[in-house]
Structures are given as C-alpha cells and as structure tokens.
Design an enzyme around this catalytic site. Structure first.
Site, PDB file in Angstrom:
ATOM      1  N   VAL A   1       0.945  -1.210   0.035  1.00 17.97           N
ATOM      2  CA  VAL A   1      -0.099  -0.307  -0.033  1.00 17.97           C
ATOM      3  C   VAL A   1       0.947   1.123  -0.037  1.00 17.97           C
ATOM      4  CG1 VAL A   1      -1.611   1.554   1.367  1.00 17.97           C
ATOM      5  CG2 VAL A   1      -1.827  -1.212   1.077  1.00 17.97           C
ATOM      6  N   HIS A   2       0.650   2.150  -0.843  1.00 22.84           N
ATOM      7  CA  HIS A   2       1.717   3.211  -1.324  1.00 22.84           C
ATOM      8  C   HIS A   2       1.089   4.305  -0.747  1.00 22.84           C
ATOM      9  CE1 HIS A   2       3.406   0.279  -3.414  1.00 22.84           C
ATOM     10  NE2 HIS A   2       2.497   0.342  -4.360  1.00 22.84           N
TER      11      HIS A   2
END
Length: 346
Positions: A243-244
């Site tokens: 997850v960025h």
C-alpha cells in the site's frame, strides 16, 4: 563483490515510483551498461512516463541514454493508470522539475530493435511495466531474440495478485502482451509479487537517504518514503500487497514518522547483477486471457505431478519460466543502498 564486463541492459518501464528506483540503480551500478530505456503507459500515461524517466536519469547523473516513447495503451484493453498508487504525476507528486533532456526521435519498438541488434554482447531486457512494447517488438522483429541473453520481467504472481485477487498489475494491464512474451523463445525470469513485496529498506535507511545532500540518493529516499512496505511487512519479512502513501502526513523528510520502504521493481535489477540473491524454480507458466475474475492471472504450475485434467485431456504446451519464489532480502537491500549512494560520489 567483483563484477566482470558490464551487462548490456535495456529497461522497458512505466516510470512511476519503483521504476524510478530501478533506473537509479541501473545508472549507478558498475556491472550494468544501460543502453536504452523505453516507455509505455501503465502507472501513468505514456507522456508522463517519458517525462518522469528523463527527470530520473538527469537526477541520477546518467550519461546520454536514449529514451523512447512507446505504446499509449494495451493491445486490446483501454489504458488504466495507477495514479492512486504513484500520484497524479506518477512520481509520488514530489514536485520534481521538468527535464532538460529530450526523448529520442524514434519510437520504442524502433529503439529496442536498433539497440538490441547493435549491442556487441547479448542484451538482458528488463521490463518493469505492462509488456505492450515487448509484445509489439517480438511480433514485428522476431529476429531480435538472437541477441537477447535473457528477459527478466517484473510481473505476475504465483500467489496473490494486487490488481485483482490473482492478477498482478503489469500482466493484468495487458494480458495478451504477457502471453506473447511467454512465447519469446528466450530464457525468462519472472520477478513477481512473491518476491517483489519482500525487499524492504528499513526506516532508518530511508531517513538517511532523504537527508542526503546528493540528489540521486535523496530522490531514492523520497521515493522509498512514498511507497512504504506492505502492511504486516518488516524489513526482511513478508507481507501482502504493498500500500503506497507518503511516509508521514507532512511530507517533511526530517519528520519522525519515516516508514520502511519497498524496493519494488528495483529488485529485478538487483537480480540481474546478483542472481544468487534470487531463488528461482523452472516452472510452467501461462496467462489467463478469458474474461472474468481470473483474467491476467499468471497460472504457475507448482505441482510435482500431472493432474486429472492432463490425464483426461492431454498436456498443454506451456512456457517454462524461472520463477522467483525466494529472495535474500538483506543482500539486495545492502546492494541497492551501496550502489545508489556510491554512484553519486563520482
């Protein structure tokens, strides 16, 4: 580590955040002769990819590496960017300056064809993006395979996907192109999500990079801070889909909330110069092309014996691919940090 003659490498990318990390490494590693970079739509639109690629090469202090614009959409599907991951500009919305460099005056397929056949030694081709350019090259100029040593592609998964529960983004974005790659007739290494998510730079190292006075190292730190490790992943550990997000709410590189950052695509370049850090298994692989929830899945056959389908229907011809399933995380983290930091010292 001692290296022999530099490996001729061409990168085909959709420069977002982790493609940029890969480019920084390729430019600065003494064992890589980066001969060209080609661009394709994926993480952002293709014009944004070209702009981002040129900016990264400038910041890294790269020589005059030719960069070419490629396909602006997949072979069949409509383009689907990943701006929710890589930011609106594809580079984490870091506000990087526009590049002074300009792209080559030829398209990506023409540049790939030219540079592969002109190389005095067989080229290692490293696609870190949807495989549209590569498929067009292989269908238009199949003779290039005689001067390709290996294709090391970031794509696919033997386990869970990220674009869908079973499909990884690069393959899902253009499944038909990935299927063409599997018929290339050259050795293939799949650096998929099974190892992609595991190579994580510790938070302290990310912070150190972000406070560097050297532009390339600082850019690497800012990029790593934008793509923190997958939930449940620690440096050297395992986890699910990355997850960025920005490392902290302020975006301040001196902030206290640094997160460990995933190397992502850059791990595929580490595997090119140090293949012993990646454990691969030669396995049959095919791409699911049918509409529905499995479209874009790389079906990796890990069975030790054939099953009922093969007994009743006969075996299908499948590509044999060296699938990366285990990775020496500390080894690749050390290799990446030493390369990116040393490369800025001249």
């Amino acid at each position: 580590m001692t290296y022999g003659p530099p490996i001729p490498v061409i990168i085909d990318c959709d420069t977002g955040v982790d493609d940029a990390l890969a480019l920084l490494f390729a430019v600065r590693h003494p064992g890589i002769d980066l001969r060209a970079v080609t661009c394709v739509a994926g993480n952002t639109d293709v014009d944004g990819v070209v702009r981002n690629t040129l900016t990264v090469l400038e910041t890294a202090g790269a020589p005059d590496v030719p960069v070419a614009r490629g396909a602006e959409r997949p072979l069949i599907e409509a383009p689907r960017s990943a701006s929710h991951v890589h930011g609106h500009d594809g580079m984490g919305d870091l506000g990087l300056p526009a590049p002074r460099r300009t792209p080559a005056d030829v398209d990506a397929v023409t540049l790939l064809h030219r540079e592969i056949l002109a190389s005095p030694r067989p080229v290692t081709l490293v696609p870190t993006a949807p495989l549209t350019n590569i498929a067009l090259l292989l269908r238009t100029h199949p003779e290039v395979t005689r001067n390709i040593e290996r294709i090391v592609f970031m794509g696919g998964a033997a386990g869970a996907g990220n674009a869908t529960p079973v499909a990884e983004f690069n393959v899902w974005h253009d499944p038909e192109a990935a299927a063409i790659l599997l018929t290339a007739g050259v050795p293939l290494t799949m650096y998929g999500l099974d190892v992609f998510n595991r190579v994580v730079v510790p938070a302290a190292e990310v912070h150190r990079l972000r406070t560097s006075t050297e532009p390339g190292a600082r850019l690497a730190g800012d990029l790593l801070a934008h793509r923190p490790a997958a939930p449940g992943t620690t440096a050297g550990g395992t986890g699910g889909t990355a997850v960025h997000a920005p490392a902290d709410g302020t975006g301040d590189p001196d902030g206290p909330d640094e997160a460990a950052g995933g190397l992502g695509d850059a791990g595929a370049l580490c595997a090119v110069v140090d293949p012993r850090g990646l454990t691969t298994y030669r396995l049959p692989v095919e791409v699911s092309l049918a509409p529905g929830p499995a479209r874009g899945q790389t079906v990796v056959d890990r069975r030790s014996r054939i099953g009922e389908a093969e007994l009743h229907e006969g075996t299908r011809e499948q590509a044999l691919v060296d699938v990366g399933l285990e990775v020496d995380v500390p080894r690749y983290v050390k290799l990446y940090l030493e390369t990116v930091e040393a490369g800025g010292t001249g």
